[in-house]
Design an enzyme around this catalytic site. Structure first.
Site, PDB file in Angstrom:
ATOM      1  N   SER A 224       0.819  -1.187   0.000  1.00  0.00           N
ATOM      2  CA  SER A 224       0.000   0.000   0.000  1.00  0.00           C
ATOM      3  C   SER A 224       0.864   1.252   0.000  1.00  0.00           C
ATOM      4  O   SER A 224       1.648   1.462  -0.929  1.00  0.00           O
ATOM      5  CB  SER A 224      -0.961  -0.038   1.182  1.00  0.00           C
ATOM      6  OG  SER A 224      -2.061   0.798   0.940  1.00  0.00           O
ATOM      7  N   ASP A 330      -9.290  -5.287  -5.096  1.00  0.00           N
ATOM      8  CA  ASP A 330      -8.867  -4.269  -4.138  1.00  0.00           C
ATOM      9  C   ASP A 330      -9.678  -2.999  -4.392  1.00  0.00           C
ATOM     10  O   ASP A 330      -9.507  -2.332  -5.411  1.00  0.00           O
ATOM     11  CB  ASP A 330      -7.366  -4.000  -4.307  1.00  0.00           C
ATOM     12  CG  ASP A 330      -6.786  -3.153  -3.187  1.00  0.00           C
ATOM     13  OD1 ASP A 330      -7.570  -2.453  -2.507  1.00  0.00           O
ATOM     14  OD2 ASP A 330      -5.557  -3.197  -2.992  1.00  0.00           O
ATOM     15  N   HIS A 361      -7.475  -5.893  -0.466  1.00  0.00           N
ATOM     16  CA  HIS A 361      -6.208  -5.248  -0.095  1.00  0.00           C
ATOM     17  C   HIS A 361      -5.472  -6.145   0.908  1.00  0.00           C
ATOM     18  O   HIS A 361      -5.440  -5.866   2.109  1.00  0.00           O
ATOM     19  CB  HIS A 361      -6.528  -3.880   0.506  1.00  0.00           C
ATOM     20  CG  HIS A 361      -5.399  -2.904   0.473  1.00  0.00           C
ATOM     21  ND1 HIS A 361      -4.738  -2.547  -0.679  1.00  0.00           N
ATOM     22  CD2 HIS A 361      -4.801  -2.199   1.470  1.00  0.00           C
ATOM     23  CE1 HIS A 361      -3.812  -1.650  -0.400  1.00  0.00           C
ATOM     24  NE2 HIS A 361      -3.818  -1.428   0.899  1.00  0.00           N
TER      25      HIS A 361
END
Length: 687
Positions: A224, A330, A361
């Site tokens: 991320s 995601d 995610h």
């Protein structure tokens, strides 16, 4: 020009030493995590002469855990970024926590670095268990989150955990992907290569140098926001960065907050800066946050601030190899982020590898653990140690087709993929049209009214009925499977009734299936209580992590890809303009990259609607839009191209079971945390 591979040859050893080496290698193999392992002891074995012999004998194939993790050097350094982001008149220093094996330096050997630069080490934690950095009473690092240190330090790597500017023990202010963020990490790469100054304290003058123990070869990794920083540093072209492994990472911050002018979630990044900044940084960084707010307008207009945070435009500068990992479902860092990055890197000849999962995610350590650790080990061995282990010659793509079922492709997308134009046409009832190769007759239209209370799953569940909030177009049941691989585009010609309008375009596989339940807590995984161990442990830093399993759902349809746009950007993608009610506008909506096989017996649907509930903010008005079907089409990357579509839509189709009624976050499912409001990149059940 292909990069020349460095081949490392082991020295010839006497027979007795080879026996010791073989024994050591066997012991090393026993603690290599091909599966679950018992809690390792604090001291790795073997050591001394046997360790050196084992490392030399195995060097051509893979690094081995021959160094002591318990005795590793643990230290902190503050590196000068060359910036003064907080305006206090002093250069900002970022905190760099390091753990490295003691033995190589004692023997006069230098080692490479695995680095994770993150804003989350204090505020939010890393990984599925939310681990944070910990320190002893003297401020020395004790716990390094995740398994990278436990696994790779015994194998002869240093692990470096960097606090981005403004976070944890660093100076400055976090600026959400801007100059300060990227410089925070790039400065550390420079320091590891002897090009920047490091200090033993946050404010003192005592110098610290890495050139005595570091080869200067750096591999950046992170999920991320962390992976986004890796993308950004690679896009500077910094010398010494040999590879990056961005996991669920952003390639353009604009596209995290907007989609072609349409706002997604809370479309301003300043609150993210406030969230991750340390308490003392919050007190001094208000002006920085105000500047971020001013420079990144909610309107979605492109500004220089977005250019600063756009790594795709600088893909030509990337010298490092790139191993991309992303969840196709995601809905936090959406799949368009990896697609545009992958394409830009490929156009510039960057060495690449990709894993695409069915999860949201989620880190691959939590959806494919043993294979991930083994693959990552070989990747770093090749690009940081120069081992000719063949990973650069293997298939480039691993794709999850069903929960825990993976396939590979030598190239991605496959070279036989061809862009194929599909066209919507009216059907037997309003809003229930067909999708095929033939264009609609001139004058054919469909009409819908934006309803912000509904979204893609509502539209798909009602695909075969006339409803006012969407227009749907469906193929006949397929006689053979059809594979979509890459990024799609949908061009629409729409006439609005108001001065503002948002559009959503969605591809849907209509048919029963069992998928990872990306919309539930965990986004496709369930965390168990049992632990398995991946490396060596030391007091305060365990190598053992909770196991997971796939969390699945039986569904009647699967959303394959999505895209959103503000119709007001039809003429200029960088600036929204008021619409003239009653005038027709043509624009192309970019859909997220995907790799999905629509099975025989299923149907493929294109849905066009307005606000996609919980994913897209609604416009300021409630428009009704009329689609000109003769001037509306979809361009899909189909494996086999138009011929594959023709074969799949002729001949008898197999029957399929009646679809279940469940759908992601319908029928009692729990929506993902980020879908109900603003969300941090990297936070949630699976950081």
């Amino acid at each position: 020009m292909p990069m020349r591979k460095r081949r490392t040859r082991g020295a010839r050893l006497p027979y007795g030493t080879l026996v010791a080496a073989a024994t050591a290698a066997l012991l090393a193999t026993l603690v290599t995590p091909a599966g679950a392992q018992p809690e390792p002891s604090a001291t790795a074995v073997p050591s001394g002469a046997a360790a050196a012999a084992a490392e030399s004998a195995a060097s051509v194939r893979e690094s081995r855990p021959v160094h002591s993790y318990a005795d590793a050097v643990r230290e902190s350094v503050w590196v000068d970024t060359g910036l003064d982001g907080d305006g206090d008149g002093r250069g900002d220093r970022v905190a760099v926590d390091i753990v490295r094996p003691r033995e190589p330096a004692a023997a006069g050997r230098k080692i490479p670095v695995i680095m994770d630069a993150s804003p989350y080490y204090a505020c939010c934690g890393r990984g599925n268990e939310g681990q944070k950095k910990t320190y002893d009473a003297d401020g020395n690092p004790v716990q390094f989150p995740l398994f990278y240190d436990n696994y790779f330090v015994p194998r002869g790597y240093a692990f470096v955990a960097v606090d981005l500017a403004g976070t944890n023990r660093s100076d400055g202010c976090d600026d959400v992907g801007g100059r300060s963020d990227v410089r925070s990490a790039k400065a550390v790469v420079d320091w590891l290569n002897g090009r920047a100054h490091g200090y033993t304290t946050r404010t003192g003058t005592g110098r610290a140098a890495a050139t005595g123990w570091s080869t200067g070869n750096v591999g950046m990794i992170g999920k991320s926001w962390d992976g986004t920083i890796a993308n950004g540093v690679a896009a500077t072209g910094v010398e010494g960065l040999k590879t990056i492994v961005p996991i669920g990472a952003i390639s353009s911050w604009y596209d995290y907050f907007h989609s072609q002018g349409a706002p997604l979630y809370n479309a301003n990044p300043s609150w993210l800066s406030d969230y991750v900044n340390s308490p003392d940084a919050r007190a001094r960084c208000g002006a920085v946050q105000d500047r971020i707010t001013e420079a990144t307008p909610y309107s979605g207009d492109w500004t220089p601030a977005w250019s600063e945070r756009d790594h795709v435009r600088d893909a030509s500068k990337v010298k490092a190899s790139v191993f991309v990992v992303h969840g196709q479902q995601d809905l936090n860092v959406r799949a368009n982020q990896f697609g545009q990055w992958w394409d830009a890197l490929g156009a510039r000849g960057v060495e690449r590898k990709i894993w695409l999962s069915q999860t949201g995610h989620v880190d691959p350590f939590d959806f494919r653990r043993a294979d991930w650790v083994r693959t990552l080990h070989r990747w770093f061995d090749h690009y940081l140690l120069g081992y000719d282990n063949g990973i650069d010659r293997e298939p480039v793509a691993d794709i999850e087709r069903a929960p825990d079922r993976w396939t590979t492709d030598r190239h991605w997308p496959p070279r036989v993929t061809g862009t194929t134009t599909l066209r919507p046409a009216p059907g037997a009832a309003p809003g229930v049209g067909t999708l095929g190769r033939s264009p609609a007759a001139p004058g054919s239209t469909e009409t819908f009214t934006d309803d912000p209370s509904l979204g893609e799953t509502d539209w798909a569940a009602r695909i075969d009925g006339t409803t006012p909030e969407k227009a749907g177009f469906v193929t006949r049941p397929l006689s053979r499977e059809l594979r979509i691989s890459g990024s799609s585009k949908v061009t629409v010609t729409a006439t609005p009734t108001t001065a503002t309008a948002h559009l959503s375009a969605v591809l849907v596989d209509l048919g029963p299936d069992t998928i990872r339940d990306y919309a539930a807590a965990g986004e496709g995984i369930t965390t168990l209580t049992d632990r398995t161990c991946w490396g060596a442990s030391a007091p305060g830093d365990s190598a053992c992590f909770k196991e997971t399993r796939a969390r699945t759902a039986d569904v009647g349809f699967t959303v394959v890809s999505r895209g959103w746009a503000d119709l007001g950007t039809w003429a200029d993608p960088r600036q929204e303009r008021p619409l003239t009610p009653g005038r027709a506008y043509t624009m192309t909506i970019r859909l997220a990259a995907t790799d999905h096989v629509v099975p025989a017996g299923h149907r493929l649907a294109l849905i066009v609607g307005g606000t996609d509930r919980d994913l897209l903010d609604p416009p300021s008005t409630t428009p009704t839009l009329t689609l000109d079907l003769a001037r509306t089409w979809a361009k899909l990357p189909l494996v086999g191209g138009a011929d594959a579509f023709a074969r799949a839509t002729t001949g008898p189709a197999p029957s399929v079971l009646a679809p279940p009624t469940a759908a992601p976050w319908l029928s009692g499912s729990v929506p993902p945390a980020g879908v109900t409001g603003p969300r941090l990149p990297g936070t949630g059940a699976a950081r």
